[in-house]
Design an enzyme around this catalytic site. Structure first.
Site, PDB file in Angstrom:
ATOM      1  NE  ARG A   1     -12.770  -7.433  -9.677  1.00 34.87           N
ATOM      2  CZ  ARG A   1     -13.333  -7.122 -10.844  1.00 34.87           C
ATOM      3  NH1 ARG A   1     -13.231  -7.942 -11.865  1.00 34.87           N
ATOM      4  NH2 ARG A   1     -13.978  -5.983 -10.990  1.00 34.87           N
TER       5      ARG A   1
ATOM      6  CB  ALA B   1      46.060  14.869   5.134  1.00 33.62           C
TER       7      ALA B   1
ATOM      8  CG  ASN C   1     -18.003  -2.164 -22.119  1.00 31.60           C
ATOM      9  OD1 ASN C   1     -17.655  -1.088 -22.607  1.00 31.60           O
ATOM     10  ND2 ASN C   1     -18.601  -2.280 -20.944  1.00 31.60           N
TER      11      ASN C   1
ATOM     12  CB  SER D   1      43.119  12.599   2.485  1.00 35.36           C
ATOM     13  OG  SER D   1      43.353  12.602   1.097  1.00 35.36           O
TER      14      SER D   1
ATOM     15  CD  GLN E   1     -21.932   4.197  -6.789  1.00 32.37           C
ATOM     16  OE1 GLN E   1     -20.738   4.229  -7.020  1.00 32.37           O
ATOM     17  NE2 GLN E   1     -22.745   3.303  -7.335  1.00 32.37           N
TER      18      GLN E   1
ATOM     19  CB  THR F   1     -20.765   0.711 -13.613  1.00 30.75           C
ATOM     20  OG1 THR F   1     -21.532  -0.368 -14.189  1.00 30.75           O
ATOM     21  CG2 THR F   1     -19.414   0.151 -13.198  1.00 30.75           C
TER      22      THR F   1
ATOM     23  CE  LYS G   1      21.300  18.296   4.241  1.00 28.82           C
ATOM     24  NZ  LYS G   1      20.863  18.758   5.554  1.00 28.82           N
TER      25      LYS G   1
ATOM     26  CB  ALA H   1     -13.239   7.144  -9.157  1.00 32.24           C
TER      27      ALA H   1
ATOM     28  N   GLY I   1     -15.919   2.505  -6.805  1.00 28.25           N
ATOM     29  CA  GLY I   1     -15.931   1.072  -6.505  1.00 28.25           C
ATOM     30  C   GLY I   1     -14.966   0.681  -5.393  1.00 28.25           C
TER      31      GLY I   1
END
Ligand code: UD1
Ligand code: CA
Length: 469
Positions: A17, A427, A173, A409, A75, A81, A355, A11, A13
């Site tokens: 691309r 209301a 591969n 309301s 690395q 690789t 919420k 991992a 690299g």
């Protein structure tokens, strides 16, 4: 078997691309980093130790996977690789009796069953190395697998270094290898960067093992999708879609009704019981769970949601990190934000936002409301346009509404405020003080009626005009 295996995941690299600043293995497929997909497959085999070679953005990758029992080796610089495998030499050598799995970090579709079959074949044949291959109609940039007449693998040649004839080979591969460590160690240091890229290739180990008189075998997987290596954002999107398709197929096989698999997105950790229904254009993410008989969609997005038996989530809802219990109804056009709880048979209607709010059993908020930091008792009714004013610009305050209360309301509840059980709110009220149980509260200007006012005004205007002329 697997107790005797160790693994090294490559991992480090640059992922050039991808054209992205983010490390390739941290890019997500179905909401999960690519490396995580590979780890899940490897972990399923119980390998130990599990080593990850990091390099490009090493700190970010290590931080994202800290505390997971992984061993990281660096690395630096990234010379290919094969060079990456060399970096793990010390750990590999310390467990020389354990078979070594080497896996590219960019193969998110690899399944544990396939890895396990690869290990089994390796152990059964006694080869020094066994590689995973697949036939592709368009082998593109993948390394080509060259076989001996007896079927053994002779070499893997990079597309860039292959002759025209070699490039015609369709067996590629997959970037997944098993090695016997005692055979590997002597040849590992013999890798040379003699290729078009000037890199140390792990794939050259095949040729080196053959030259040392060892056998190299292969397992060809039937599903070409598994070998999909992700090198570009377009390939990432394709892998993500395939992963989603796989989960959708699994759920359907388990009795979940998915009306339109093509437009349904289901994350890997989403679960659903038989007879749950997912309607078209629905996105389920995170650890969302649908119980039997729940119906979700069309056009709904649920993240980390628990949906109870027979509950309904209607068109165009966004729901996150909350619980909806049995028989409740949500939407259309509802927004449920984290830490909310909608109890059994409660109703959250259109244009209602919750919420951190608990809506009790059978309670209703059918239209146009904002309910935040509120606890609403069972069977309470929240009228259209009701708003909890939970924020004064500095702090958030709670609203309590008792069981069976009736909020008319267009009521504004200025928190902190408590409405007692069975109380009524007229209301249009602005409620700033607590309301005791069973009371009626009115908090609005009184209506004034002036009979004949219109005619009076007309007469007054007429008079004024006459005076001017
Ligand atoms: C590699 C194989 C190719 C195979 C393909 C399968 C080689 C030389 N070629 O090509 O035969 O068909 O995978 O997908 O191996 N990495 C490092 N350090 C490095 C370079 C790469 O750790 O110095 C890691 C990358 O992060 C990646 C993996 O190794 O996870 C594969 O590297 P990548 O450059 O993608 O190899 P491919 O060109 O795809
Ligand atoms: Ca690759």
């Amino acid at each position: 078997m697997s107790a005797h295996a160790q693994a090294v995941i490559l991992a480090a690299g640059r992922g050039t691309r991808m054209k992205s600043a983010r490390a390739k293995v941290l890019h997500q497929a179905q909401g999960v980093p690519m490396l995580e997909h590979v780890l899940r497959s490897v972990r399923a085999l119980g390998v130990d130790p599990l080593t990850v070679v990091v390099g490009h953005q090493a700190e970010a990758v290590e931080a994202a996977f800290a505390g997971r029992g992984l061993r990281f080796v660096r690395q630096e610089p990234q010379l290919g690789t094969g060079h990456a495998v060399q970096m793990a030499r010390e750990i590999v050598e310390a467990h020389a009796e354990r078979t070594l799995l080497v896996i590219n970090g960019d193969v998110p579709l690899l399944r544990p069953e396939t890895l396990s079959a690869l290990l089994d074949t390796h152990q059964a044949t006694g080869a020094a190395a066994t590689i995973l291959t697949v036939d592709l109609d368009e082998p593109g940039a993948y390394g080509r697998v060259l076989r001996e007449p007896d079927g053994q693998v002779r070499a893997i040649v990079a597309a860039r270094d292959a002759s025209d004839a070699e490039r015609q080979v369709r067996e590629i591969n997959a970037g997944i290898y098993v090695f016997s460590v005692p055979a590997l160690l002597p040849v590992l240091s013999s890798l040379r960067p003699q290729n078009a890229q000037g890199e140390y290739y792990v794939t050259d180990l095949v040729g080196l093992l053959r030259a040392a008189g060892h056998r190299v075998g292969a397992v060809k997987t039937a599903d070409p999708v598994e070998a999909l290596g992700v090198n570009t954002l377009s390939e990432l999107a394709a892998a993500s879609r395939r992963l989603g398709e796989r989960r959708v197929a699994e759920l359907m096989a388990a009795g979940v009704v998915i009306e339109d698999p093509q437009t349904t997105h289901v994350g890997l950790d989403v679960t659903a019981e038989a007879d749950a229904v997912i309607r078209p254009f629905t996105i389920l993410e995170g650890r969302t769970h649908l119980a039997a008989g729940a119906v979700v969609g069309p056009f709904a997005r649920l993240t980390d949601m628990q949906i109870g038996p027979g509950a309904q989530v209607l068109d165009h809802c966004l729901l996150r990190e909350s619980v909806v219990e049995a028989g409740a109804a949500i939407g259309p056009f509802a927004h449920i934000r984290p830490d909310s709880h909608v109890a059994a048979r409660a109703k959250v209607g259109n244009f209602v936002e919750l919420k951190k709010t608990r809506l009790g059993e059978g309670a209703k908020a059918p239209h146009l409301s904002y309910l935040g930091d509120a606890t609403i008792g069972a069977s309470a009714n929240i009228g259209a346009g009701t708003i909890t004013c939970n924020y004064d610009g500095q702090t958030k305050s709670p609203t309590q509404i008792g069981e069976g209360a009736f909020v008319g309301s267009d009521v504004t509840l200025v928190a902190p405020v408590t409405i007692g059980e069975g109380a009524y709110i007229g209301a249009g009220s602005v409620i700033t003080d607590d309301v005791p149980a069973g009371a009626l509260a009115l908090g609005r200007g009184r209506q004034v009626v002036k009979p004949g006012w219109a005619e009076e005004r007309a007469r007054a205007r007429e008079k004024a005009r006459a005076a001017k002329s």
